[in-house]
Design a protein around this motif. Structure first.
Motif, PDB file in Angstrom:
ATOM      1  N   ILE A 134      45.534  47.994  30.916  1.00  0.00           N
ATOM      2  CA  ILE A 134      44.821  47.125  29.985  1.00  0.00           C
ATOM      3  C   ILE A 134      44.855  45.677  30.473  1.00  0.00           C
ATOM      4  O   ILE A 134      43.844  44.969  30.435  1.00  0.00           O
ATOM      5  N   LYS A 135      46.001  45.238  30.946  1.00  0.00           N
ATOM      6  CA  LYS A 135      46.139  43.876  31.471  1.00  0.00           C
ATOM      7  C   LYS A 135      45.187  43.659  32.645  1.00  0.00           C
ATOM      8  O   LYS A 135      44.502  42.627  32.730  1.00  0.00           O
ATOM      9  N   ILE A 136      45.104  44.633  33.539  1.00  0.00           N
ATOM     10  CA  ILE A 136      44.199  44.545  34.688  1.00  0.00           C
ATOM     11  C   ILE A 136      42.750  44.447  34.226  1.00  0.00           C
ATOM     12  O   ILE A 136      41.977  43.627  34.731  1.00  0.00           O
ATOM     13  N   GLU A 137      42.368  45.252  33.262  1.00  0.00           N
ATOM     14  CA  GLU A 137      40.984  45.224  32.772  1.00  0.00           C
ATOM     15  C   GLU A 137      40.658  43.904  32.090  1.00  0.00           C
ATOM     16  O   GLU A 137      39.546  43.381  32.243  1.00  0.00           O
ATOM     17  N   LEU A 138      41.602  43.343  31.347  1.00  0.00           N
ATOM     18  CA  LEU A 138      41.375  42.045  30.710  1.00  0.00           C
ATOM     19  C   LEU A 138      41.197  40.941  31.748  1.00  0.00           C
ATOM     20  O   LEU A 138      40.305  40.095  31.626  1.00  0.00           O
ATOM     21  N   ILE A 139      42.036  40.941  32.767  1.00  0.00           N
ATOM     22  CA  ILE A 139      41.933  39.934  33.825  1.00  0.00           C
ATOM     23  C   ILE A 139      40.637  40.132  34.610  1.00  0.00           C
ATOM     24  O   ILE A 139      39.977  39.161  34.980  1.00  0.00           O
ATOM     25  N   ARG A 140      40.249  41.378  34.830  1.00  0.00           N
ATOM     26  CA  ARG A 140      39.003  41.656  35.546  1.00  0.00           C
ATOM     27  C   ARG A 140      37.804  41.073  34.772  1.00  0.00           C
ATOM     28  O   ARG A 140      36.914  40.454  35.353  1.00  0.00           O
ATOM     29  N   GLY A 141      37.796  41.252  33.460  1.00  0.00           N
ATOM     30  CA  GLY A 141      36.738  40.682  32.633  1.00  0.00           C
ATOM     31  C   GLY A 141      36.730  39.166  32.679  1.00  0.00           C
ATOM     32  O   GLY A 141      35.665  38.536  32.770  1.00  0.00           O
ATOM     33  N   GLU A 142      37.919  38.578  32.616  1.00  0.00           N
ATOM     34  CA  GLU A 142      38.047  37.130  32.723  1.00  0.00           C
ATOM     35  C   GLU A 142      37.517  36.639  34.067  1.00  0.00           C
ATOM     36  O   GLU A 142      36.824  35.618  34.144  1.00  0.00           O
ATOM     37  N   GLY A 159      33.624  33.743  37.042  1.00  0.00           N
ATOM     38  CA  GLY A 159      32.786  33.712  38.237  1.00  0.00           C
ATOM     39  C   GLY A 159      31.326  33.461  37.907  1.00  0.00           C
ATOM     40  O   GLY A 159      30.637  32.706  38.606  1.00  0.00           O
ATOM     41  N   MET A 160      30.843  34.064  36.841  1.00  0.00           N
ATOM     42  CA  MET A 160      29.450  33.877  36.443  1.00  0.00           C
ATOM     43  C   MET A 160      29.209  32.452  35.927  1.00  0.00           C
ATOM     44  O   MET A 160      28.145  31.885  36.157  1.00  0.00           O
ATOM     45  N   GLN A 161      30.188  31.877  35.254  1.00  0.00           N
ATOM     46  CA  GLN A 161      30.026  30.540  34.685  1.00  0.00           C
ATOM     47  C   GLN A 161      30.278  29.432  35.705  1.00  0.00           C
ATOM     48  O   GLN A 161      29.536  28.444  35.746  1.00  0.00           O
ATOM     49  N   GLU A 162      31.311  29.582  36.505  1.00  0.00           N
ATOM     50  CA  GLU A 162      31.740  28.500  37.391  1.00  0.00           C
ATOM     51  C   GLU A 162      31.398  28.748  38.857  1.00  0.00           C
ATOM     52  O   GLU A 162      31.548  27.854  39.680  1.00  0.00           O
ATOM     53  N   GLY A 163      31.007  29.967  39.174  1.00  0.00           N
ATOM     54  CA  GLY A 163      30.760  30.329  40.561  1.00  0.00           C
ATOM     55  C   GLY A 163      31.960  31.089  41.114  1.00  0.00           C
ATOM     56  O   GLY A 163      33.097  30.829  40.724  1.00  0.00           O
TER      57      GLY A 163
END
Length: 66
Positions: free
Chosen positions: A15-23, A28-32
């Motif tokens: 779950i921690k990995i999936e949350l960090i992956r989403g973050e 990346g989409m917002q800041e590059g």
């Protein structure tokens, strides 16, 4: 430095990995994908993935593959 995990729980790490992956994706989409913030999050994700692999790669009996 990789995070210290005292809880040897596969579900928690997954779950921690999936949350960090989403973050990571959102940042990346917002800041590059080359931004310092995105790179920092990517490194944190790498740390958790390494921990997960070390703890559970030898144990093929995992909820992820059932």
């Amino acid at each position: 430095m990789p995070p210290i995990i005292f809880e040897n729980d596969e579900v928690y790490l997954y779950i921690k990995i999936e949350l960090i992956r989403g973050e990571l994706i959102n940042t990346g989409m917002q800041e590059g994908f080359g931004s310092q913030n995105t790179i920092r999050i990517s490194q944190r994700l790498d740390s958790y993935l390494t921990i997960y692999q070390r703890l559970f790669s030898k144990n093929r009996r995992t909820f992820l593959y059932k």
